[in-house]
Motif scaffolding. Structure first.
Motif, PDB file in Angstrom:
ATOM      1  N   CYS A  82     -50.562  15.199  42.763  1.00  0.00           N
ATOM      2  CA  CYS A  82     -49.439  14.243  42.765  1.00  0.00           C
ATOM      3  C   CYS A  82     -48.419  14.626  41.691  1.00  0.00           C
ATOM      4  N   ILE A  83     -48.925  14.894  40.487  1.00  0.00           N
ATOM      5  CA  ILE A  83     -48.044  15.229  39.370  1.00  0.00           C
ATOM      6  C   ILE A  83     -47.332  16.553  39.618  1.00  0.00           C
ATOM      7  N   GLN A  84     -48.108  17.560  39.960  1.00  0.00           N
ATOM      8  CA  GLN A  84     -47.517  18.892  40.085  1.00  0.00           C
ATOM      9  C   GLN A  84     -46.625  19.019  41.322  1.00  0.00           C
ATOM     10  N   GLY A  85     -46.968  18.276  42.358  1.00  0.00           N
ATOM     11  CA  GLY A  85     -46.140  18.306  43.567  1.00  0.00           C
ATOM     12  C   GLY A  85     -45.023  17.265  43.523  1.00  0.00           C
ATOM     13  N   ASN A  86     -44.958  16.486  42.441  1.00  0.00           N
ATOM     14  CA  ASN A  86     -43.975  15.398  42.312  1.00  0.00           C
ATOM     15  C   ASN A  86     -43.951  14.537  43.576  1.00  0.00           C
ATOM     16  N   PHE A  87     -45.129  14.062  43.942  1.00  0.00           N
ATOM     17  CA  PHE A  87     -45.334  13.296  45.182  1.00  0.00           C
ATOM     18  C   PHE A  87     -44.343  12.140  45.318  1.00  0.00           C
ATOM     19  N   LEU A  88     -43.690  12.063  46.452  1.00  0.00           N
ATOM     20  CA  LEU A  88     -42.698  11.047  46.834  1.00  0.00           C
ATOM     21  C   LEU A  88     -41.287  11.320  46.330  1.00  0.00           C
ATOM     22  N   ASN A  89     -41.139  12.360  45.497  1.00  0.00           N
ATOM     23  CA  ASN A  89     -39.808  12.607  44.956  1.00  0.00           C
ATOM     24  C   ASN A  89     -38.800  13.015  46.030  1.00  0.00           C
ATOM     25  N   ASP A  90     -39.319  13.540  47.147  1.00  0.00           N
ATOM     26  CA  ASP A  90     -38.411  13.987  48.210  1.00  0.00           C
ATOM     27  C   ASP A  90     -37.565  12.850  48.776  1.00  0.00           C
ATOM     28  N   TRP A  91     -38.047  11.626  48.582  1.00  0.00           N
ATOM     29  CA  TRP A  91     -37.357  10.497  49.189  1.00  0.00           C
ATOM     30  C   TRP A  91     -36.108  10.058  48.437  1.00  0.00           C
ATOM     31  N   VAL A  92     -35.889  10.587  47.234  1.00  0.00           N
ATOM     32  CA  VAL A  92     -34.728  10.122  46.454  1.00  0.00           C
ATOM     33  C   VAL A  92     -33.413  10.383  47.190  1.00  0.00           C
ATOM     34  N   GLU A  93     -33.437  11.377  48.058  1.00  0.00           N
ATOM     35  CA  GLU A  93     -32.251  11.728  48.869  1.00  0.00           C
ATOM     36  C   GLU A  93     -31.634  10.508  49.572  1.00  0.00           C
ATOM     37  N   VAL A  94     -32.512   9.641  50.083  1.00  0.00           N
ATOM     38  CA  VAL A  94     -32.024   8.495  50.858  1.00  0.00           C
ATOM     39  C   VAL A  94     -31.161   7.596  49.978  1.00  0.00           C
ATOM     40  N   ALA A  95     -31.671   7.286  48.791  1.00  0.00           N
ATOM     41  CA  ALA A  95     -30.927   6.385  47.904  1.00  0.00           C
ATOM     42  C   ALA A  95     -29.694   7.079  47.300  1.00  0.00           C
ATOM     43  N   ARG A  96     -29.670   8.393  47.345  1.00  0.00           N
ATOM     44  CA  ARG A  96     -28.551   9.139  46.765  1.00  0.00           C
ATOM     45  C   ARG A  96     -27.389   9.343  47.718  1.00  0.00           C
TER      46      ARG A  96
END
Ligand code: CO8
Length: 261
Positions: A82-96
């Motif tokens: 989770c930490i190394q793959g930055n799990f869920l970080n890909d979703w920030v695109e939507v809010a951006r």
């Protein structure tokens, strides 16, 4: 041309049918993609570049907007992954995304599904929609805004109750709490969301972008800072052709012809 676009997402058991949908009034080609966030990110990047798109509608199926991340796929995940793959970080695109996104929620919006809806700018709900953050029952907590965006929208007591019990709320309750701005019969939901997108599309896309940024600033800073940002952004609109056109058109009693400049 059409000035809205929508993305369909259905994450109840079927992870692959996420991508760009088409109807008679939408444009473009289908892009079926393997991973939901990749599908949505790719579509959003395309829509951001496309000047003929003024607003985006994100929707799912009648049964579910999205029932969250694939639980069966997450079972074996470890902390270090989770930490190394930055799990869920890909979703920030939507809010951006700079263009307005409307979530048209029919059926379940649970876990990541509820969080995804909250990343959007406006939520319209079908009358059978249900919202919830059931992660607690899975031995985890919301990881993409469920304890943060939800709390800012519905307040501490209700957010705490939803996150600690995992209980779902109805579309009607979501509207009462300000989580959804409108509830409509399920079969009219998409049409209503598109109507809303089209209304936004009649305005200057440039000014719409500034206005969205200003509303979002209310969530990200203090009132004094937010008011200052708003005032300066308001002042900045006076450097645009569309501000001049909007006011001139009003004075001349004719519709404005915005050029997005
Ligand atoms: N993951 C994997 N499979 C699922 C999920 C899920 N989230 N939801 C439903 N399914 C599957 C079921 O296992 C079932 O599969 P099968 O047919 O193989 O048995 C199928 O979909 C249909 O589901 P049900 O039979 O349960 O249908 P019901 O109508 O009885 O219930 C519900 C529908 C209410 C949606 C129920 O399935 C449910 O409660 N699902 C789990 C919801 C949940 O806990 N979601 C939170 C997941 S954790 C999460 O999202 C955190 C990550 C954040 C991601 C960030 C993204 C922005």
């Amino acid at each position: 041309g059409s000035n809205w676009e929508f993305i369909k997402t259905d994450v109840t058991g079927e992870k692959k049918n996420v991508g760009r949908d088409h109807t008679e009034s939408s444009q473009g080609t289908e892009c079926p993609l393997q991973r939901p966030h990749e599908g949505i990110s790719t579509a959003l990047q395309q829509f951001s570049k496309d000047k003929s798109i003024a607003a985006i509608v994100l929707t799912g199926s009648e049964k579910a907007f999205a029932a969250g991340a694939d639980i069966k796929e997450m079972v074996g995940n470890t902390y270090s992954q989770c930490i190394q793959g930055n799990f869920l970080n890909d979703w920030v695109e939507v809010a951006r995304t700079q263009k307005p996104i409307i979530a048209a929620v029919n059926g379940y919006a649970l876990g990541g599904g509820c969080e995804l809806a909250m990343m959007c700018d406006i939520i319209y709900a079908g009358d059978k929609a249900k919202f919830g953050q059931p992660e607690i029952a899975l031995g985890t907590i919301p990881g993409a805004g469920g304890t943060q965006r939800l709390t800012r929208v519905v307040g501490k007591s209700k957010a705490m109750e939803m996150c600690l019990t995992g209980n779902m709320i109805s579309a009607q309750e979501a509207e009462k709490l300000g989580l959804a701005s409108k509830v409509v019969p399920a079969d009219q939901l998409l049409a209503e969301a598109i109507k809303l997108a089209e209304k936004i599309g009649t305005h200057s896309s440039l000014i719409v972008q500034l206005c969205k940024e200003s509303v979002n600033t209310a969530y990200e800073t203090t009132l004094q800072e937010g008011l200052k940002f708003e005032r300066r952004t308001f002042h900045a609109t006076f450097s645009t052709a569309d501000r001049k056109e909007g006011m001139t058109a009003f004075a001349e009693k004719r519709p404005a012809n915005f050029t997005n400049e």
